[in-house]
Design a protein around this motif. Structure first.
Motif, PDB file in Angstrom:
ATOM      1  N   ALA A   1       0.955   4.172  -3.087  1.00  0.00           N
ATOM      2  CA  ALA A   1       0.579   5.518  -2.445  1.00  0.00           C
ATOM      3  C   ALA A   1       0.769   6.415  -3.107  1.00  0.00           C
TER       4      ALA A   1
ATOM      5  N   LYS B   1      -6.103  10.172  -8.346  1.00  0.00           N
ATOM      6  CA  LYS B   1      -5.147  10.882  -6.413  1.00  0.00           C
ATOM      7  C   LYS B   1      -6.398  10.043  -5.147  1.00  0.00           C
ATOM      8  N   SER B   2      -7.190  10.782  -5.298  1.00  0.00           N
ATOM      9  CA  SER B   2      -7.918  10.957  -4.218  1.00  0.00           C
ATOM     10  C   SER B   2      -8.982   9.521  -3.981  1.00  0.00           C
TER      11      SER B   2
ATOM     12  N   CYS C   1      -6.610   3.120  -0.079  1.00  0.00           N
ATOM     13  CA  CYS C   1      -5.844   1.747   0.743  1.00  0.00           C
ATOM     14  C   CYS C   1      -6.108   3.194   2.579  1.00  0.00           C
TER      15      CYS C   1
ATOM     16  N   PHE D   1      -6.183   6.883  -2.645  1.00  0.00           N
ATOM     17  CA  PHE D   1      -5.790   7.511  -0.854  1.00  0.00           C
ATOM     18  C   PHE D   1      -6.541   6.784  -0.079  1.00  0.00           C
ATOM     19  N   SER D   2      -8.187   7.019  -1.026  1.00  0.00           N
ATOM     20  CA  SER D   2      -9.141   6.293  -0.181  1.00  0.00           C
ATOM     21  C   SER D   2      -8.838   5.170  -0.203  1.00  0.00           C
TER      22      SER D   2
ATOM     23  N   TYR E   1       1.007  -0.959  -0.076  1.00  0.00           N
ATOM     24  CA  TYR E   1       0.076   0.156   0.085  1.00  0.00           C
ATOM     25  C   TYR E   1       1.178   1.275  -0.156  1.00  0.00           C
TER      26      TYR E   1
END
Length: 309
Positions: free
Chosen positions: A213, A225-226, A232, A229-230, A209
Motif C-alpha cells: 500500500a 493506484k486504485s 489489497c 488498493f482494491s 500488504y
C-alpha cells in the motif's frame, strides 16, 4: 466424589445450523474450486508461481469443506450424530492441518505479491516454481509434525461425564472441556500453537500488504493506484474472515476465557466454511488470465456440444 472414567468409542454431535445455507455454500465451493484447479492444470501458461499458489489454495479449500460440511449435513438431514472415536480424532487433526496450511499459504501469497510489487525486476529469480513447490512441501511436512502433539494429548484424555460434543464437528478444545482432565497444558498448548502458526503468518501478511500500500501511494496513475488498493482490500477481507474468528476461537479458550457455545460454533463455522467459497472469487475469478482460460474452456465445451448435434 471420585470421577470414574468411562470407555468412549464414539462421540455425539449436537448440530444447529441451516441446511440450505450449508448445502449452497458447499456446492459453490466445490464447483468454483474444482473449476480453478482444472483450468490451471489444463493451461500451460498458468504454470507459474502465483497460479501454483492459487491452485494449492483451491485444493486446501476443497479439503476443508469436504472434511466438515458432509458430516454436518448428515447430522442435520439423516439424524446421525454419532461419530466413531477414531473418525472424530481424524477429522479434528485434518481440520487443524488444513487450517494451518491455509494460514501459511496466505502468507506465501502475500510475500509473492510483495516481491512482485516492490522488487519486480528480481521476481523471476526470487520466486520460481521449484522454490514454491519445495516451500509448500516442507511447510506441509513441518505442520504435520507440529500438530502431532494434539494426537498425543487426545490419547491422554479420559471421559467420565459425557461423550456429547455440543457442535457440528469434532473439535480439540471442546473435547478437552468435556473430559475429566483438569491439567491446563491441554488448552495452553493450543494457544501457543495458534500464536506461533497463526499469528506470525498474519503479521507477515499485514506487513506485506502495508508495504504494498505504501508503494502504491508513490504511483502517479490513479488507475494503477486504485487497482493495487482494491487488490489489497479484497485480499485482506478474506484474510480477516479466515483469521479473526478462528484465532479467537482457539486462543481465548486456551487463555481460560469461556466462549458461549453458540458463539463458538458460529466463529468456527464462519472461519472454515465461508473462505473456501470466497477465495476463488477473490483470488481467481478477478484474475484476467484465469478469466480468459475459463471463457475459452466453456467456449470449447459449447462448440463441442453444438458439433455433436
Amino acid at each position: 466424589m471420585v470421577n470414574t472414567s468411562i470407555t468412549v468409542s464414539e462421540f455425539i454431535l449436537e448440530c444447529t445450523a441451516t441446511i440450505c445455507v450449508l448445502a449452497l455454500i458447499y456446492s459453490i465451493s466445490m464447483f468454483a474450486n474444482l473449476l480453478v484447479i482444472m483450468v490451471i492444470i489444463l493451461n500451460p501458461q498458468l504454470h507459474a508461481p502465483m497460479y501454483i499458489y492459487i491452485s494449492t489454495l483451491a485444493v486446501i479449500d476443497l479439503a476443508n469443506g469436504s472434511i466438515l460440511i458432509p458430516k454436518m449435513l448428515s447430522v442435520l438431514l439423516l439424524g446421525s450424530p454419532a461419530v466413531p472415536y477414531g473418525a472424530c480424532v481424524l477429522q479434528m487433526f485434518l481440520v487443524a492441518h488444513v487450517e494451518e496450511m491455509e494460514s501459511l499459504l496466505l502468507a506465501f501469497m502475500a510475500f509473492d505479491r510483495y516481491i512482485a510489487v516492490i522488487y519486480p525486476l528480481h521476481y523471476t529469480s526470487v520466486i520460481t516454481n521449484k522454490k514454491v513447490g519445495i516451500g509448500l512441501l516442507v511447510s506441509n511436512i513441518l505442520d504435520t509434525i507440529f500438530k502431532l502433539h494434539i494426537l498425543f494429548f487426545v490419547g491422554e484424555l479420559s471421559f467420565c461425564r459425557t461423550n456429547i460434543l455440543p457442535f457440528c464437528f469434532c473439535d480439540y478444545s471442546t473435547m478437552v472441556r468435556v473430559s475429566c482432565n483438569e491439567d491446563p497444558k491441554y488448552l495452553s498448548s493450543l494457544s501457543v500453537a495458534v500464536t506461533v502458526s497463526g499469528v506470525f503468518p498474519l503479521l507477515l501478511i499485514l506487513l506485506s500488504y502495508s508495504r504494498i500500500a505504501m508503494e502504491a501511494m508513490k504511483i502517479s496513475s490513479e488507475g494503477g493506484k486504485s487497482k493495487i488498493f482494491s487488490t489489497c482490500v479484497t485480499h485482506l477481507l478474506v484474510v480477516g474472515l479466515f483469521y479473526i474468528p478462528l484465532s479467537l476461537s482457539f486462543i481465548l479458550p486456551g487463555a481460560g476465557v469461556m466462549i458461549p457455545t453458540e458463539t463458538y460454533n458460529i466463529m468456527f463455522t464462519l472461519g472454515n466454511v465461508v473462505p473456501p467459497m470466497m477465495n476463488p472469487i477473490i483470488y481467481s475469478f478477478r484474475n484476467k488470465e484465469i478469466n480468459k482460460c475459463i471463457y475459452r474452456f466453456f467456449a470449447r465445451k459449447k462448440s463441442a456440444l453444438k458439433g455433436r448435434k
